[in-house]
Design a protein around this motif. Structure first.
Motif, PDB file in Angstrom:
ATOM      1  N   THR A  94      43.722  -9.811   5.477  1.00  0.00           N
ATOM      2  CA  THR A  94      43.039  -9.298   6.660  1.00  0.00           C
ATOM      3  C   THR A  94      43.944  -9.365   7.879  1.00  0.00           C
ATOM      4  OG1 THR A  94      40.929 -10.043   5.760  1.00  0.00           O
ATOM      5  CG2 THR A  94      40.992  -9.574   8.116  1.00  0.00           C
ATOM      6  N   ILE A  95      44.667 -10.457   8.037  1.00  0.00           N
ATOM      7  CA  ILE A  95      45.594 -10.596   9.175  1.00  0.00           C
ATOM      8  C   ILE A  95      46.659  -9.526   9.116  1.00  0.00           C
ATOM      9  CG2 ILE A  95      47.368 -12.086  10.190  1.00  0.00           C
ATOM     10  CD1 ILE A  95      45.601 -14.464   9.373  1.00  0.00           C
ATOM     11  N   SER A  96      47.215  -9.303   7.935  1.00  0.00           N
ATOM     12  CA  SER A  96      48.290  -8.318   7.820  1.00  0.00           C
ATOM     13  C   SER A  96      47.786  -6.892   8.043  1.00  0.00           C
ATOM     14  CB  SER A  96      48.971  -8.429   6.457  1.00  0.00           C
ATOM     15  OG  SER A  96      48.077  -8.072   5.430  1.00  0.00           O
ATOM     16  N   ARG A  97      46.512  -6.618   7.763  1.00  0.00           N
ATOM     17  CA  ARG A  97      45.973  -5.277   8.004  1.00  0.00           C
ATOM     18  C   ARG A  97      45.598  -5.066   9.463  1.00  0.00           C
ATOM     19  NH1 ARG A  97      41.179  -4.414   4.253  1.00  0.00           N
ATOM     20  NH2 ARG A  97      41.236  -6.665   4.098  1.00  0.00           N
ATOM     21  N   GLN A 119      53.675  -7.690  15.084  1.00  0.00           N
ATOM     22  CA  GLN A 119      52.842  -8.867  15.324  1.00  0.00           C
ATOM     23  C   GLN A 119      52.455  -9.589  14.036  1.00  0.00           C
ATOM     24  OE1 GLN A 119      49.529  -7.179  17.403  1.00  0.00           O
ATOM     25  NE2 GLN A 119      50.498  -7.389  19.422  1.00  0.00           N
ATOM     26  N   THR A 120      52.685  -8.956  12.907  1.00  0.00           N
ATOM     27  CA  THR A 120      52.250  -9.529  11.630  1.00  0.00           C
ATOM     28  C   THR A 120      52.937 -10.852  11.337  1.00  0.00           C
ATOM     29  OG1 THR A 120      51.845  -7.313  10.772  1.00  0.00           O
ATOM     30  CG2 THR A 120      52.020  -9.070   9.161  1.00  0.00           C
ATOM     31  N   GLY A 121      54.233 -10.946  11.601  1.00  0.00           N
ATOM     32  CA  GLY A 121      54.982 -12.179  11.340  1.00  0.00           C
ATOM     33  C   GLY A 121      54.425 -13.359  12.111  1.00  0.00           C
ATOM     34  N   VAL A 122      54.179 -13.157  13.396  1.00  0.00           N
ATOM     35  CA  VAL A 122      53.643 -14.224  14.234  1.00  0.00           C
ATOM     36  C   VAL A 122      52.218 -14.581  13.800  1.00  0.00           C
ATOM     37  CG1 VAL A 122      52.975 -14.846  16.593  1.00  0.00           C
ATOM     38  CG2 VAL A 122      55.078 -13.577  16.203  1.00  0.00           C
ATOM     39  N   GLY A 123      51.425 -13.579  13.476  1.00  0.00           N
ATOM     40  CA  GLY A 123      50.061 -13.836  13.017  1.00  0.00           C
ATOM     41  C   GLY A 123      50.035 -14.637  11.728  1.00  0.00           C
ATOM     42  N   MET A 124      50.937 -14.315  10.813  1.00  0.00           N
ATOM     43  CA  MET A 124      50.988 -15.054   9.547  1.00  0.00           C
ATOM     44  C   MET A 124      51.464 -16.487   9.768  1.00  0.00           C
ATOM     45  SD  MET A 124      49.713 -13.131   7.321  1.00  0.00           S
ATOM     46  CE  MET A 124      50.120 -14.016   5.837  1.00  0.00           C
ATOM     47  N   ILE A 125      52.413 -16.669  10.682  1.00  0.00           N
ATOM     48  CA  ILE A 125      52.898 -18.018  10.986  1.00  0.00           C
ATOM     49  C   ILE A 125      51.767 -18.862  11.571  1.00  0.00           C
ATOM     50  CG2 ILE A 125      54.406 -19.339  12.538  1.00  0.00           C
ATOM     51  CD1 ILE A 125      56.517 -17.141  12.063  1.00  0.00           C
ATOM     52  N   GLY A 179      47.884 -23.158  10.916  1.00  0.00           N
ATOM     53  CA  GLY A 179      46.509 -23.630  10.968  1.00  0.00           C
ATOM     54  C   GLY A 179      46.039 -24.140   9.621  1.00  0.00           C
ATOM     55  N   SER A 180      46.420 -23.447   8.569  1.00  0.00           N
ATOM     56  CA  SER A 180      46.057 -23.871   7.223  1.00  0.00           C
ATOM     57  C   SER A 180      46.704 -25.210   6.880  1.00  0.00           C
ATOM     58  CB  SER A 180      46.480 -22.806   6.222  1.00  0.00           C
ATOM     59  OG  SER A 180      46.219 -23.205   4.921  1.00  0.00           O
ATOM     60  N   PHE A 181      47.973 -25.359   7.232  1.00  0.00           N
ATOM     61  CA  PHE A 181      48.691 -26.611   6.985  1.00  0.00           C
ATOM     62  C   PHE A 181      48.060 -27.769   7.750  1.00  0.00           C
ATOM     63  CE2 PHE A 181      52.008 -29.611   8.288  1.00  0.00           C
ATOM     64  CZ  PHE A 181      52.425 -30.055   7.048  1.00  0.00           C
TER      65      PHE A 181
END
Length: 57
Positions: free
Chosen positions: A4-7, A13-19, A24-26
Motif C-alpha cells: 500500500t505504501i509503495s502504491r 517518496q517511496t524509499g523514504v516511506g518504506m524506511i 516503525g515496524s522495528f
C-alpha cells in the motif's frame, strides 16, 4: 502494508516511506518484546517470592 505504501507514494517518496514503515515496524517489535519480557519476568519473580514464603511457613 508495504504494498500500500509503495502504491500510494510517488516514485521519489517511496524509499523514504518504506524506511519510515520499516523503522516503525522495528521499533514496535522491540518495544513489544521488551514489554512482554517485563511482564513475564514479574510473573516469575512473584512465583519465586510466593514459593519462598510458603517454605518459611
Amino acid at each position: 502494508m508495504a504494498n500500500t505504501i509503495s502504491r500510494i507514494l510517488s516514485g521519489n517518496q517511496t524509499g523514504v516511506g518504506m524506511i519510515i514503515y520499516m523503522m516503525g515496524s522495528f521499533m514496535a517489535g522491540a518495544i513489544g518484546t521488551s514489554i512482554l519480557g517485563s511482564v513475564l519476568d514479574q510473573g516469575v519473580q512473584s512465583k519465586i517470592i510466593a514459593s519462598s514464603v510458603q517454605q518459611h511457613i
